[in-house]
Design an enzyme around this catalytic site. Structure first.
Site, PDB file in Angstrom:
ATOM      1  N   VAL A   1       0.822  -1.211   0.000  1.00 59.68           N
ATOM      2  CA  VAL A   1       0.000   0.000   0.000  1.00 59.68           C
ATOM      3  C   VAL A   1       0.858   1.265   0.000  1.00 59.68           C
ATOM      4  O   VAL A   1       2.055   1.224   0.243  1.00 59.68           O
ATOM      5  CB  VAL A   1      -0.952   0.030   1.217  1.00 59.68           C
ATOM      6  CG1 VAL A   1      -1.865  -1.174   1.190  1.00 59.68           C
ATOM      7  CG2 VAL A   1      -0.169   0.071   2.527  1.00 59.68           C
ATOM      8  N   GLU A   2       0.199   2.415  -0.225  1.00 55.70           N
ATOM      9  CA  GLU A   2       0.834   3.736  -0.228  1.00 55.70           C
ATOM     10  C   GLU A   2       2.034   3.788  -1.178  1.00 55.70           C
ATOM     11  O   GLU A   2       3.056   4.399  -0.906  1.00 55.70           O
ATOM     12  CB  GLU A   2       1.284   4.125   1.191  1.00 55.70           C
ATOM     13  CG  GLU A   2       0.158   4.269   2.191  1.00 55.70           C
ATOM     14  CD  GLU A   2      -0.602   5.571   2.030  1.00 55.70           C
ATOM     15  OE1 GLU A   2      -0.372   6.263   1.032  1.00 55.70           O
ATOM     16  OE2 GLU A   2      -1.410   5.878   2.902  1.00 55.70           O
ATOM     17  N   GLY A   3       1.914   3.095  -2.313  1.00 57.13           N
ATOM     18  CA  GLY A   3       3.014   3.024  -3.270  1.00 57.13           C
ATOM     19  C   GLY A   3       3.765   1.721  -3.086  1.00 57.13           C
ATOM     20  O   GLY A   3       4.469   1.543  -2.099  1.00 57.13           O
TER      21      GLY A   3
END
Length: 834
Positions: free
Chosen positions: A508-510
């Protein structure tokens, strides 16, 4: 008179000094002229004679003359700046609007110091330590501790696949959802440091509960409305979000726009429509999103979409850009509620979609003025997830794994000794100890930056990637050491929750692969470089005259910067950093400051050359970019280690661990640079740079086995060191909890170690038989090997250890899907709509 060799070294030293301290061209011209004249007069031969004019004298004076001529702006401009400007203008690809906004988002700070090659230590040392207000500390020790004690992780993960309603209610009522919302709007208004520690402590008890608290306090409607919402949006939504009356989710990722948000296919069209019985200006939006945490239970949907305005009703053109909306999930046309099942975890996550859903323009975050400003808003707020939430979870996981694994390695015996004393176990235990110490250092320093108002774009990406990757290794080490105890799930398994959650943090988040290879260095080399971004913007300026003036100023400074790095890196690597800069009062950390300064010189040189030689092709050479991201990561981690050791008061018992972690970090830094230069995309440049960075052809060594043994033996003992490096995670010695039982067994084993050794010795000698049919402790007591009091304590220890290492088992049909809670998929967030 001076001998010739000494004369040569004086000239060489002068050359180094001029380059390292970025002397002006007039100083270079004077130095070259003076050195040439000295050689002509025979100062290096020991005899003064009239000047001679061999070829090298003519070359020296010509070079001095050229340098002098270059001090005049017209000459320097025509010979250097203008050709460079024209070449770069042709070569550099155009920066897209989304790329520009990503580069301009956030702030630079310590990352820029690392790219500079000459860091200002005050920027690191002036950051506050890990400090909380009295209110924040009371919340961490009060409601957060109570929440941890209330949680039944097995019930959440296996029986309900959700948090029980009373836990949802407790989280909402205590204000956990409103930690980042200001007190003005009904939230707790906690600092990023406090948010980080609260999220980490909850995660150390239940990864699912940690995620549920994390998301509303990370990138999402709360922070976006607080910073960019209209007054009406703030007054309506923020108090409701803070009290848990609204449960938010934020939908950004779609099937065709994961890390590439610019490829978003979700589109809204500005039009007139009917809302609440009246004609109003609004947006008809269609979307399809997935992986949205809290979506199945959310009452408020934050939505990112591309906005088009074919009739230019907003006056912003036809292509308005990425826009963020706030949509109640009960609004007609919103499809939401179905769930994904991420790696067996229980936190709610699922898709959402809608087709031609009409929303009034007032539902855009920031109202009509906020239309098209979604990407800058997202980039501005991205630091919360990357800088605070995920590093908090990673550090807490490493610390809790260290605490539990050291206890297990001490109570679990094989071949007559605790498995933690075996060299094969020492290696992963040492790595786990270093990881916990380093991640907490990085978490604390980065949270301090955000608490001071910084938005460290490059560091946030770097830390997200590095912390979650190191969490992976920490969990793998813990699982390896626990063996079968770790892989068999059940109510007493304290590893499975974090282990199952681990891939999510990495994704997640990149996603980490892209974060490492495309963001940390590829964007960092532009964003944190002292001159590169200015040069790129100047070259691409439509006003060529103004652009060239900006370019010329930056380019001239860039040349001095490059020369400084070439000679500075060579000098400090030849002299092993003994002359590198360090704070005057550094004390025990002085030599590490010097090695950090030496490393930054080498990194600044290689980073600058990579950016200059590869230019826009840096995105294509992702292996090189990733290796340089690894090198930058190690410089940042070493900075945080030094900062932590100083902030902790130079604790003597911490020194071996600090030096072990610092040594490992420098060794990995060298390995990353070595890998980058070994396969450098420009063949000629790689060997040249290698001679400057590794003049003696070898890298630093990793910490020794003796160093590893020292720190492992220290953490296998209860005491201040173990408590300090595992602080602020859920800890208990109450045997009601699996980890409390393990801790109690650990303390009992250590307290009764002397009697246990005598008992083991007697068993090895054959004086006592130990099997399930004998009372070996009673036999030892009767033979005087242990006292009656010791025998009683050994029986208690034996019972505690047996229970602590026991593995859960079930009736054959107890693990079938039908055995789960029948309503687990239908539970609702009842109080959210009240």
């Amino acid at each position: 008179m001076l001998p010739g060799l000494l004369m040569f070294f004086i000239g060489l030293a002068g050359l180094f000094a001029l380059a390292m301290y970025r002397a002006p061209l007039i100083a270079w011209a004077a130095a070259v002229a003076g050195y040439t004249l000295a050689l002509q007069l025979g100062l290096g031969e020991g005899t003064l004679h009239p000047p001679v004019f061999p070829w090298w004298a003519w070359a020296g004076w010509a070079f001095a003359g050229l340098l002098f001529a270059l001090t005049f702006d017209p000459v320097r401009r025509s010979l250097i700046a203008e050709p460079a400007y024209k070449a770069l203008r042709r070569a550099l690809p155009k920066i897209s609007e989304t790329e520009r906004e990503a580069l301009e988002a956030g702030t630079t700070g310590w990352d820029a110091e690392l790219f500079s090659g000459t860091p200002d230590w005050d920027r690191l040392r002036d950051l506050p330590g890990v400090t909380l207000t009295a209110e924040e500390r009371a919340f961490l020790d009060g409601p957060t501790e109570e929440l941890c004690r209330r949680i039944d992780d097995w019930q959440i993960r296996r029986e309900l696949c959700d948090l029980p309603e009373d836990i949802w209610r407790f989280i909402a009522e205590q204000g956990f959802f409103g930690m980042l919302i200001s007190k003005e709007h009904g939230g707790l208004g906690f600092s990023p440091q406090a948010q980080s520690l609260v999220i980490g402590k909850i995660s150390s008890r239940s990864a699912d509960a940690g995620v549920i608290v994390m998301v509303p306090n990370s990138l999402g409607p709360g922070e976006l409305v607080e910073k960019f919402g209209t007054d009406e949006q703030k007054s309506h939504y923020l108090p409701r979000l803070a009290r848990g009356e609204e449960l938010p989710c934020f939908a950004l990722t779609g099937p065709f726009s994961g890390s590439d948000a610019a490829a978003m296919r979700d589109v809204g069209v500005v039009t007139m429509g009917e809302h609440e019985g009246r004609e109003t200006l609004g947006i008809r939006v269609t979307w399809n999103k997935r992986y949205i945490t809290l979506a199945p239970k959310a009452t408020l949907l934050g939505l990112a979409f591309r906005l088009e305005d074919p009739e230019n009703l907003l006056g912003k053109g036809t292509d308005v850009g990425i826009t963020l909306g706030l949509i109640p999930t009960r609004h007609p046309g919103v499809e939401i509620g179905r769930r994904h099942a991420p790696t067996g975890c229980a936190f709610p996550n699922g898709p959402t979609s809608g087709k031609d859903v009409f929303i009034p323009i007032d539902w855009v975050i920031g109202g009509a003025e906020g239309a098209g400003r979604g990407w800058p808003m997202l980039m501005s707020c991205l630091a919360a997830g990357r800088s605070i939430s995920l590093p908090a979870v990673s550090a807490a996981a490493a610390k809790s794994m260290l605490r539990h694994t050291t206890a297990y390695a001490r109570v679990r015996r094989q071949f007559g000794l605790p498995i933690g004393y075996m060299e094969g176990i020492e290696a992963p235990l040492a790595e786990l100890t270093e990881t916990a110490y380093t991640l907490e250092a990085a978490r604390g320093v980065t949270a301090a930056m955000v608490s001071q108002g910084q938005k460290p774009a490059v560091i946030s990406a770097l830390l997200k990637y590095a912390s979650t990757e190191r969490m992976r290794k920490a969990l793998e080490a813990a699982m390896d050491i626990h063996g079968g105890r770790g892989i068999c799930d059940g109510p007493t398994n304290y590893l499975q929750s974090a282990y199952q959650m681990m891939p999510i943090g990495i994704t997640v988040e990149g996603a980490n692969i892209l974060t490492r290879t495309l963001i940390v260095f590829a964007q960092g080399s532009i964003r944190a470089h002292p001159y590169l971004l200015t040069e790129i913007e100047a070259v691409q300026d439509d006003d060529r005259k103004a652009g060239f003036r900006r370019f010329e100023t930056a380019f001239n400074r860039h040349i001095s910067f490059m020369l400084s790095n070439v000679f500075g890196a060579a000098f400090h690597n030849v002299t092993f950093g003994v002359f590198a800069d360090s704070p005057e009062d550094a004390g025990l950390t002085k030599r590490w400051y010097r090695q950090l300064a030496r490393g930054t010189r080498s990194f600044a040189l290689v980073a600058d050359m990579a950016a200059a030689l590869l230019g826009g092709g840096l995105k294509k050479h992702q292996r090189t970019s990733g290796r340089l991201a690894d090198a930058l990561t190690e410089l940042y981690m070493l900075s945080c280690l030094i900062k932590r050791y100083e902030e902790d008061g130079y604790q003597p018992e911490d020194l071996p661990l600090f030096e072990y972690a610092a040594t490992a970090s420098l060794q990995r830094f060298d390995a990353a640079l070595d890998a980058a230069l070994s396969d450098f995309p420009v063949p000629i440049a790689g060997p040249i740079l290698r001679q400057l960075v590794f003049p003696f052809g070898f890298r630093r060594r990793a910490p020794s086995d003796a160093d590893a043994k020292e720190i492992v033996r220290a953490v296998l003992q209860p005491g201040r060191l173990r408590d300090r490096i595992t602080a602020n995670v859920f800890q208990t010695d109450d045997p009601v909890y699996p980890t409390g039982l393990l801790e109690k067994a650990f303390l009992s084993v250590v307290a009764n170690e002397a009697a246990e050794r005598r008992l083991e010795s007697a068993i090895r000698k054959g004086e006592i038989m130990r099997n399930y049919e004998t009372d070996w402790i009673g036999d030892a007591e009767s033979k005087g090997i242990v006292t009656p009091d010791e025998a009683g304590r050994l029986r208690e220890t034996e019972d505690l250890v047996a229970r602590a290492i026991a593995v859960d088992h079930f009736e054959a049909d107890a693990l079938s899907p039908a055995a789960r809670h029948p309503d687990s998929q239908n539970s609702t967030h009842q109080y959210a709509a009240e």
